[in-house]
Design an enzyme around this catalytic site. Structure first.
Site, PDB file in Angstrom:
ATOM      1  N   HIS A 122       0.751  -1.206   0.030  1.00  0.00           N
ATOM      2  CA  HIS A 122       0.015  -0.021   0.145  1.00  0.00           C
ATOM      3  C   HIS A 122       1.029   1.276  -0.110  1.00  0.00           C
ATOM      4  O   HIS A 122       2.073   1.132   0.461  1.00  0.00           O
ATOM      5  CB  HIS A 122      -0.828   0.038   1.250  1.00  0.00           C
ATOM      6  CG  HIS A 122      -0.249  -0.197   2.621  1.00  0.00           C
ATOM      7  ND1 HIS A 122       0.265  -1.375   2.961  1.00  0.00           N
ATOM      8  CD2 HIS A 122       0.111   0.577   3.466  1.00  0.00           C
ATOM      9  CE1 HIS A 122       0.640  -1.272   4.258  1.00  0.00           C
ATOM     10  NE2 HIS A 122       0.690   0.059   4.424  1.00  0.00           N
TER      11      HIS A 122
ATOM     12  N   HIS B 267       0.927   5.109   1.255  1.00  0.00           N
ATOM     13  CA  HIS B 267       0.376   6.326   1.910  1.00  0.00           C
ATOM     14  C   HIS B 267       0.213   7.603   1.243  1.00  0.00           C
ATOM     15  O   HIS B 267       1.292   7.980   0.732  1.00  0.00           O
ATOM     16  CB  HIS B 267       0.970   6.550   3.232  1.00  0.00           C
ATOM     17  CG  HIS B 267       1.318   5.272   4.287  1.00  0.00           C
ATOM     18  ND1 HIS B 267       0.336   5.233   5.375  1.00  0.00           N
ATOM     19  CD2 HIS B 267       1.736   4.187   4.161  1.00  0.00           C
ATOM     20  CE1 HIS B 267       0.494   4.376   6.026  1.00  0.00           C
ATOM     21  NE2 HIS B 267       1.421   3.433   5.231  1.00  0.00           N
TER      22      HIS B 267
HETATM   23  P1  AMP Z   1       1.932   0.518   7.190  1.00  0.00           P
HETATM   24  O1  AMP Z   1       2.612   0.491   8.658  1.00  0.00           O
HETATM   25  O2  AMP Z   1       2.779   1.119   6.175  1.00  0.00           O
HETATM   26  O3  AMP Z   1       2.040  -1.067   7.198  1.00  0.00           O
HETATM   27  O4  AMP Z   1       0.649   1.109   7.400  1.00  0.00           O
HETATM   28  C1  AMP Z   1      -0.492   0.231   7.713  1.00  0.00           C
HETATM   29  C2  AMP Z   1      -1.619   1.429   7.824  1.00  0.00           C
HETATM   30  O5  AMP Z   1      -2.864   0.987   7.669  1.00  0.00           O
HETATM   31  C3  AMP Z   1      -1.444   2.172   9.101  1.00  0.00           C
HETATM   32  O6  AMP Z   1      -1.329   3.462   8.803  1.00  0.00           O
HETATM   33  C4  AMP Z   1      -2.931   2.051   9.703  1.00  0.00           C
HETATM   34  O7  AMP Z   1      -3.200   3.115  10.539  1.00  0.00           O
HETATM   35  C5  AMP Z   1      -3.597   1.462   8.918  1.00  0.00           C
HETATM   36  N1  AMP Z   1      -4.763   0.689   9.092  1.00  0.00           N
HETATM   37  C6  AMP Z   1      -4.654  -0.498   9.899  1.00  0.00           C
HETATM   38  N2  AMP Z   1      -5.912  -0.916  10.002  1.00  0.00           N
HETATM   39  C7  AMP Z   1      -6.618  -0.383   9.145  1.00  0.00           C
HETATM   40  C8  AMP Z   1      -8.028  -0.440   8.659  1.00  0.00           C
HETATM   41  N3  AMP Z   1      -8.865  -1.452   9.131  1.00  0.00           N
HETATM   42  N4  AMP Z   1      -8.603   0.524   7.810  1.00  0.00           N
HETATM   43  C9  AMP Z   1      -7.805   1.309   7.285  1.00  0.00           C
HETATM   44  N5  AMP Z   1      -6.429   1.609   7.668  1.00  0.00           N
HETATM   45  C10 AMP Z   1      -5.966   1.107   8.551  1.00  0.00           C
END
Ligand code: AMP
Length: 139
Positions: free
Chosen positions: A102, A104
């Site tokens: 993903h 950001h």
């Molecule tokens: P990463 O640390 O790059 O793997 O980012 C994962 C991101 O997913 C974090 O910024 C979390 O805040 C976000 N996140 C976790 N669970 C959910 C969810 N159910 N819906 C939307 N965002 C989420």
């Protein structure tokens, strides 16, 4: 390391748990981050399965970048942010917590510091409103 389909974004892509969706097509889903670092923090999630950048299909990477750009423009227009940060983490030591690739998109507002990564949970009604506002700015 291999892709594990039980990750939370895998569940969202399969419709098993809800999300505040901004945009979806055959190749990608865009949704609000529920622990935003700033107002309007979005995630662009390719549907092709990979843990992160390292094991992704180059064709999937090439296909998603124009969408990242399109969403970034709509995000700035909808939020009035002064700038925008694009971030992407690879493996836990680098800050990755969800092991499905993903990107950001984090709006930056002049004079306002970003919240720490994945800290406080946002209000659902506010996220729903933002998702709608960003979607209306998509060309
Ligand atoms: P990463 O640390 O790059 O793997 O980012 C994962 C991101 O997913 C974090 O910024 C979390 O805040 C976000 N996140 C976790 N669970 C959910 C969810 N159910 N819906 C939307 N965002 C989420």
């Amino acid at each position: 390391m291999t892709y594990d389909p039980s990750n939370i974004f895998g569940k969202i892509l399969r419709g098993e748990i809800p999300a505040h969706k901004v945009y979806e097509d055959d190749a990608a889903l865009v949704m609000m981050d529920i622990f935003p670092q700033s107002r309007g923090h979005l995630l662009v999630i390719p549907k092709a399965t990979s843990r992160n950048l390292l094991d992704a299909d180059p064709a999937a990477l090439a296909a998603v970048m124009p969408l990242v750009q399109r969403i970034a423009k709509a995000l700035l227009a909808a939020t009035g942010a002064d700038g925008l940060r694009l971030a992407q983490f690879n493996e836990a030591p680098a800050g990755q917590t969800v092991f499905h690739l993903h990107f950001h998109l984090i709006p930056v507002y002049e004079g306002t510091a970003l919240a720490p990564h994945a800290s406080g949970k946002a209000d659902d009604a506010e996220l729903a409103k933002l998702a709608q506002a960003i979607a209306t700015h998509l060309a």
